[in-house]
Design an enzyme around this catalytic site. Structure first.
Site, PDB file in Angstrom:
ATOM      1  N   ASP A 223       0.803  -1.216   0.000  1.00 21.75           N
ATOM      2  CA  ASP A 223       0.000   0.000   0.000  1.00 21.75           C
ATOM      3  C   ASP A 223       0.843   1.276   0.000  1.00 21.75           C
ATOM      4  OD1 ASP A 223       1.057  -0.130   2.530  1.00 21.75           O
ATOM      5  OD2 ASP A 223      -0.844   0.168   3.590  1.00 21.75           O
ATOM      6  N   GLY A 224       2.178   1.136  -0.104  1.00 20.50           N
ATOM      7  CA  GLY A 224       3.051   2.296  -0.123  1.00 20.50           C
ATOM      8  C   GLY A 224       3.700   2.614   1.208  1.00 20.50           C
TER       9      GLY A 224
ATOM     10  N   GLY B 115       9.876  30.538 -13.056  1.00 21.72           N
ATOM     11  CA  GLY B 115       9.165  31.669 -13.643  1.00 21.72           C
ATOM     12  C   GLY B 115       9.817  32.999 -13.321  1.00 21.72           C
TER      13      GLY B 115
ATOM     14  N   ASP C 236      14.289  39.193  -6.688  1.00 24.09           N
ATOM     15  CA  ASP C 236      13.236  39.819  -5.874  1.00 24.09           C
ATOM     16  C   ASP C 236      13.870  40.534  -4.692  1.00 24.09           C
ATOM     17  OD1 ASP C 236      13.764  37.874  -3.860  1.00 24.09           O
ATOM     18  OD2 ASP C 236      12.340  36.507  -4.798  1.00 24.09           O
TER      19      ASP C 236
ATOM     20  N   LYS D 196       9.388  42.527  -7.864  1.00 28.58           N
ATOM     21  CA  LYS D 196       8.292  41.789  -8.483  1.00 28.58           C
ATOM     22  C   LYS D 196       7.053  41.853  -7.607  1.00 28.58           C
ATOM     23  CE  LYS D 196       9.286  37.265  -6.412  1.00 28.58           C
ATOM     24  NZ  LYS D 196       9.696  35.875  -6.634  1.00 28.58           N
TER      25      LYS D 196
END
Length: 314
Positions: free
Chosen positions: A40-41, A228, A172, A195
């Site tokens: 199940d992980g 971005g 920024d 920004k």
């Protein structure tokens, strides 16, 4: 591992590549550990050698997915229950660090919560690098050794980049302190990008504060996620007369479509450390290893020596 070695080094699954390089630098083998997965992980952690009374260093960055954090927590708990003398989490990239304050109502402070969880699990010390915000060190109730990638980057800058026309830049306002430190140390000018965002991972507007005409610009940041901001800043620099634009960042989160954006941008190169494995392919990406720096920090912790002399600039 030799019985004369006072420490043992283990690694989680996704940070093994870095742990192996750290062990090579230290001249010791990587400790034996087994991670067993269920259908199940779910998974469990077990040490395959005695760690009783030893100083245990657990190398694991907590980048996505959250399985990496869960692995580290289980490693800490297993070491505590196996009577390790001390448990030191070596977290080159500390995830959730961007959630370091309440910037709007009814949100979590994820960085503080993760720090609390690590402490409750049983960690005695944390060694990390270039936290998104320095104050995160205060979220922990255990000692934090905060390393800086500047020593690795500065060596590359001095040997590989055109210093005579170089100018530092930050994508920024939040990165002004970081860029200013490089600017002062190298004795070169600095410019800032201002920004505004409408939502996470999406830049609405960006302007340059300063002159970049006929300069080779080097943008510096701590994290590149979707790329971005960094690519928009690079394109803006070139539009304002820069000769070339490069970028460097400590942590290559590089979520899609980051690599595509870098390849299609005005960036001639982007430089990362290997705190996070960069698995994509891009001719513009250069990866520098932090293994020797972390190996030196681990050695100094074991010898009760100062870490601060490792810092070239902060």
């Amino acid at each position: 591992m030799s019985v004369h070695t006072p420490y043992l080094i283990f690694s989680g699954t996704k940070s093994r590549y870095l742990a192996e390089k750290i062990c090579i630098s230290l001249g010791c083998p990587l400790g034996q550990m087994n991670i067993e997965y269920f259908a199940d992980g779910e998974f469990s952690v077990s040490y395959e050698e005695s760690i009783r009374g030893r100083d245990v260093f657990l190398v694991q960055s907590t980048f996505p997915s959250s399985d990496n954090l869960m692995e580290l927590l289980l490693m800490i708990d297993a070491a505590k229950r196996a009577s390790a003398h001390s448990i030191i989490a070596v977290i080159p990239y500390f995830g959730w660090a961007r959630q370091d304050r309440k910037d709007k109502p009814r949100v979590s402070i994820g960085a503080k919560m993760i720090a609390d969880i690590l402490s409750v699990a049983g960690v005695n010390r944390v060694i990390t690098m270039d936290l998104h915000a320095d104050q995160i060190q205060g979220f922990f109730n255990v000692p934090v050794d905060h390393l800086y990638a500047s020593s690795v980057f500065l060596e590359y800058i001095k040997s590989q980049l055109p210093l005579e026309n170089l100018i530092m830049a930050t994508p920024d306002v939040g990165g002004t302190k970081r860029a200013s430190s490089y600017s002062k140390y190298l004795g070169i000018p600095m410019v800032i990008c201002h920004k505004t965002r409408q939502k996470a991972n999406e830049v609405a507007e960006m302007r340059i504060i300063g002159d970049v005409a006929d300069k080779d610009v080097l943008l510096v940041d701590d994290i590149v996620d979707t790329a971005g901001t960094i690519t928009k800043a690079a394109d803006l620099m070139m539009a304002n007369g820069a000769r070339s634009v490069r970028a460097m960042a400590s942590h290559a989160v590089m979520s899609d479509p980051a690599t595509l954006r870098v390849d299609q941008s005005a960036l001639s190169e982007i430089i990362f450390t290997d705190s996070i494995p960069y698995t994509k392919k891009s001719e513009k990406v250069t990866v520098l290893s932090i293994a020797d720096m972390f190996a030196e920090a681990i050695g100094r912790v074991c010898r009760d020596e100062s870490i601060s002399s490792l810092y070239t600039i902060k």
